[in-house]
Design an enzyme around this catalytic site. Structure first.
Site, PDB file in Angstrom:
ATOM      1  N   HIS A   1      76.727  91.202  38.306  1.00  0.00           N
ATOM      2  CA  HIS A   1      77.093  92.388  39.065  1.00  0.00           C
ATOM      3  C   HIS A   1      78.513  92.264  39.610  1.00  0.00           C
ATOM      4  O   HIS A   1      78.966  91.167  39.948  1.00  0.00           O
ATOM      5  CB  HIS A   1      76.128  92.599  40.227  1.00  0.00           C
ATOM      6  CG  HIS A   1      74.703  92.747  39.786  1.00  0.00           C
ATOM      7  ND1 HIS A   1      73.643  92.311  40.554  1.00  0.00           N
ATOM      8  CD2 HIS A   1      74.159  93.269  38.658  1.00  0.00           C
ATOM      9  CE1 HIS A   1      72.506  92.576  39.913  1.00  0.00           C
ATOM     10  NE2 HIS A   1      72.799  93.146  38.760  1.00  0.00           N
TER      11      HIS A   1
ATOM     12  N   HIS B   1      79.029  88.353  39.517  1.00  0.00           N
ATOM     13  CA  HIS B   1      78.124  87.376  40.123  1.00  0.00           C
ATOM     14  C   HIS B   1      76.719  87.534  39.562  1.00  0.00           C
ATOM     15  O   HIS B   1      76.246  88.652  39.351  1.00  0.00           O
ATOM     16  CB  HIS B   1      78.090  87.567  41.639  1.00  0.00           C
ATOM     17  CG  HIS B   1      77.165  86.630  42.323  1.00  0.00           C
ATOM     18  ND1 HIS B   1      75.954  87.021  42.870  1.00  0.00           N
ATOM     19  CD2 HIS B   1      77.243  85.288  42.521  1.00  0.00           C
ATOM     20  CE1 HIS B   1      75.358  85.966  43.398  1.00  0.00           C
ATOM     21  NE2 HIS B   1      76.112  84.901  43.187  1.00  0.00           N
TER      22      HIS B   1
ATOM     23  N   ASN C   1      72.761  90.683  52.679  1.00  0.00           N
ATOM     24  CA  ASN C   1      71.654  90.913  51.755  1.00  0.00           C
ATOM     25  C   ASN C   1      70.807  89.657  51.647  1.00  0.00           C
ATOM     26  O   ASN C   1      71.315  88.547  51.783  1.00  0.00           O
ATOM     27  CB  ASN C   1      72.186  91.273  50.357  1.00  0.00           C
ATOM     28  CG  ASN C   1      73.070  92.496  50.381  1.00  0.00           C
ATOM     29  OD1 ASN C   1      72.818  93.442  51.109  1.00  0.00           O
ATOM     30  ND2 ASN C   1      74.108  92.484  49.575  1.00  0.00           N
TER      31      ASN C   1
ATOM     32  N   LYS D   1      81.892  88.171  48.143  1.00  0.00           N
ATOM     33  CA  LYS D   1      80.552  87.698  48.499  1.00  0.00           C
ATOM     34  C   LYS D   1      80.598  86.234  48.923  1.00  0.00           C
ATOM     35  O   LYS D   1      81.356  85.440  48.371  1.00  0.00           O
ATOM     36  CB  LYS D   1      79.601  87.816  47.305  1.00  0.00           C
ATOM     37  CG  LYS D   1      79.360  89.230  46.848  1.00  0.00           C
ATOM     38  CD  LYS D   1      78.444  89.282  45.644  1.00  0.00           C
ATOM     39  CE  LYS D   1      78.240  90.718  45.198  1.00  0.00           C
ATOM     40  NZ  LYS D   1      77.413  90.804  43.999  1.00  0.00           N
TER      41      LYS D   1
ATOM     42  N   GLN E   1      77.966  93.945  55.272  1.00  0.00           N
ATOM     43  CA  GLN E   1      76.543  94.002  54.958  1.00  0.00           C
ATOM     44  C   GLN E   1      76.056  92.589  54.686  1.00  0.00           C
ATOM     45  O   GLN E   1      76.807  91.742  54.194  1.00  0.00           O
ATOM     46  CB  GLN E   1      76.357  94.879  53.709  1.00  0.00           C
ATOM     47  CG  GLN E   1      74.930  95.157  53.313  1.00  0.00           C
ATOM     48  CD  GLN E   1      74.867  96.191  52.185  1.00  0.00           C
ATOM     49  OE1 GLN E   1      75.534  97.212  52.228  1.00  0.00           O
ATOM     50  NE2 GLN E   1      74.061  95.900  51.176  1.00  0.00           N
TER      51      GLN E   1
ATOM     52  N   ASP F   1      69.652  95.573  34.575  1.00  0.00           N
ATOM     53  CA  ASP F   1      70.406  94.477  33.962  1.00  0.00           C
ATOM     54  C   ASP F   1      70.174  94.418  32.456  1.00  0.00           C
ATOM     55  O   ASP F   1      71.082  94.089  31.694  1.00  0.00           O
ATOM     56  CB  ASP F   1      70.056  93.141  34.622  1.00  0.00           C
ATOM     57  CG  ASP F   1      70.606  93.039  36.041  1.00  0.00           C
ATOM     58  OD1 ASP F   1      71.516  93.815  36.394  1.00  0.00           O
ATOM     59  OD2 ASP F   1      70.113  92.194  36.798  1.00  0.00           O
TER      60      ASP F   1
ATOM     61  N   ARG G   1      69.309  87.765  38.208  1.00  0.00           N
ATOM     62  CA  ARG G   1      69.940  88.934  38.837  1.00  0.00           C
ATOM     63  C   ARG G   1      71.438  88.905  38.543  1.00  0.00           C
ATOM     64  O   ARG G   1      72.125  87.976  38.897  1.00  0.00           O
ATOM     65  CB  ARG G   1      69.683  88.924  40.340  1.00  0.00           C
ATOM     66  CG  ARG G   1      68.192  88.964  40.700  1.00  0.00           C
ATOM     67  CD  ARG G   1      67.991  88.882  42.205  1.00  0.00           C
ATOM     68  NE  ARG G   1      66.605  88.729  42.560  1.00  0.00           N
ATOM     69  CZ  ARG G   1      65.785  89.733  42.868  1.00  0.00           C
ATOM     70  NH1 ARG G   1      66.217  90.973  42.833  1.00  0.00           N
ATOM     71  NH2 ARG G   1      64.537  89.495  43.201  1.00  0.00           N
TER      72      ARG G   1
ATOM     73  N   ARG H   1      62.546  66.368  63.588  1.00  0.00           N
ATOM     74  CA  ARG H   1      62.124  67.755  63.848  1.00  0.00           C
ATOM     75  C   ARG H   1      62.424  68.684  62.684  1.00  0.00           C
ATOM     76  O   ARG H   1      61.850  69.746  62.576  1.00  0.00           O
ATOM     77  CB  ARG H   1      62.828  68.299  65.091  1.00  0.00           C
ATOM     78  CG  ARG H   1      62.535  67.528  66.355  1.00  0.00           C
ATOM     79  CD  ARG H   1      63.456  67.964  67.478  1.00  0.00           C
ATOM     80  NE  ARG H   1      64.851  67.666  67.093  1.00  0.00           N
ATOM     81  CZ  ARG H   1      65.904  68.319  67.553  1.00  0.00           C
ATOM     82  NH1 ARG H   1      65.767  69.297  68.416  1.00  0.00           N
ATOM     83  NH2 ARG H   1      67.120  67.970  67.186  1.00  0.00           N
TER      84      ARG H   1
ATOM     85  N   TYR I   1      73.283  86.661  51.030  1.00  0.00           N
ATOM     86  CA  TYR I   1      74.711  86.775  50.819  1.00  0.00           C
ATOM     87  C   TYR I   1      75.334  87.803  51.740  1.00  0.00           C
ATOM     88  O   TYR I   1      74.764  88.847  52.025  1.00  0.00           O
ATOM     89  CB  TYR I   1      75.087  87.009  49.361  1.00  0.00           C
ATOM     90  CG  TYR I   1      74.210  87.912  48.533  1.00  0.00           C
ATOM     91  CD1 TYR I   1      74.657  89.159  48.135  1.00  0.00           C
ATOM     92  CD2 TYR I   1      72.955  87.497  48.104  1.00  0.00           C
ATOM     93  CE1 TYR I   1      73.872  89.968  47.335  1.00  0.00           C
ATOM     94  CE2 TYR I   1      72.168  88.301  47.314  1.00  0.00           C
ATOM     95  CZ  TYR I   1      72.629  89.546  46.937  1.00  0.00           C
ATOM     96  OH  TYR I   1      71.843  90.352  46.162  1.00  0.00           O
TER      97      TYR I   1
END
Length: 194
Positions: A57, A114, A44, A67, A42, A164, A54, A18, A127
């Site tokens: 940060h 990160h 994301n 995170k 939070q 960035d 990305r 499945r 995350y």
């Protein structure tokens, strides 16, 4: 991982005809491995084209932003960088392949940088974070900083955001007083770990 206060979490996928089921986050197991619970403020989710880069940060400490990063679809190279001034591993990085076919996650504590690059189109990264977005407390280091020498793949055309692209190098961020210190992070870890 090579960066203290960051961890790779190998996940167990259960599958049959499945499809597949994965418990991608377990608060109890993460707390057992790291010595502290991840307070969730939070969640994301990003979807990236191949080559989208990305990061790097990070958030100022306190409170910082821990995170827990997972790739439910596609493939990304996930990178953690120690940006804590005064850390014995300042400037050290480690990279982990996060792939939906062999599920794993990365946890990084407050004060660490990160970044990730998508290795396939429509790569999703989800995350969980310990504090909500706070634009005045969140910064970045240029992901192409030659002193960091991050392991971005040579066969992928990298795409960076304007933010960035304009980010300072690690040395410039340090000179500007933008980086968290190891003392601030230790105090935060002590507060969280009891």
């Amino acid at each position: 991982m090579a960066v203290p206060d960051s961890y790779v979490v190998d996940l167990v996928a259960h599958g049959d005809a499945r499809g597949r089921f994965t418990e991608w986050y377990r608060a109890d197991l993460l707390a057992e491995a790291t010595g502290a619970a991840l307070p969730l403020a939070q969640a994301n989710h990003s979807v990236s084209a191949r080559g989208a880069l990305r990061g790097v940060h990070f958030a100022l400490v306190p409170p910082g932003q821990a995170k827990y990063v997972y790739c439910p679809a596609g493939r990304v190279l996930d990178v953690v960088v120690d940006v804590r001034v005064g850390s014995p591993t300042f400037g050290v990085h480690d990279a982990v392949l996060l792939d939906s076919e062999q599920p794993r996650a990365v946890y990084l504590s407050e004060g660490l940088g990160h970044a990730f690059v998508a290795l396939a189109d429509a790569s999703s990264v989800t995350y969980l974070v310990s504090t909500g977005y706070s634009p005045g407390r969140e910064f970045g280091v240029h992901p192409m900083d030659p002193e960091l020498d991050l392991p971005w793949p040579a066969d992928v055309e990298l795409q960076l955001s304007a933010k960035d692209t304009a980010a300072p190098t690690l040395a410039e961020a340090r000179e500007q007083g933008l980086l968290p210190t190891m003392d601030q992070c230790r105090a935060r870890y002590t507060e969280r770990h009891g």
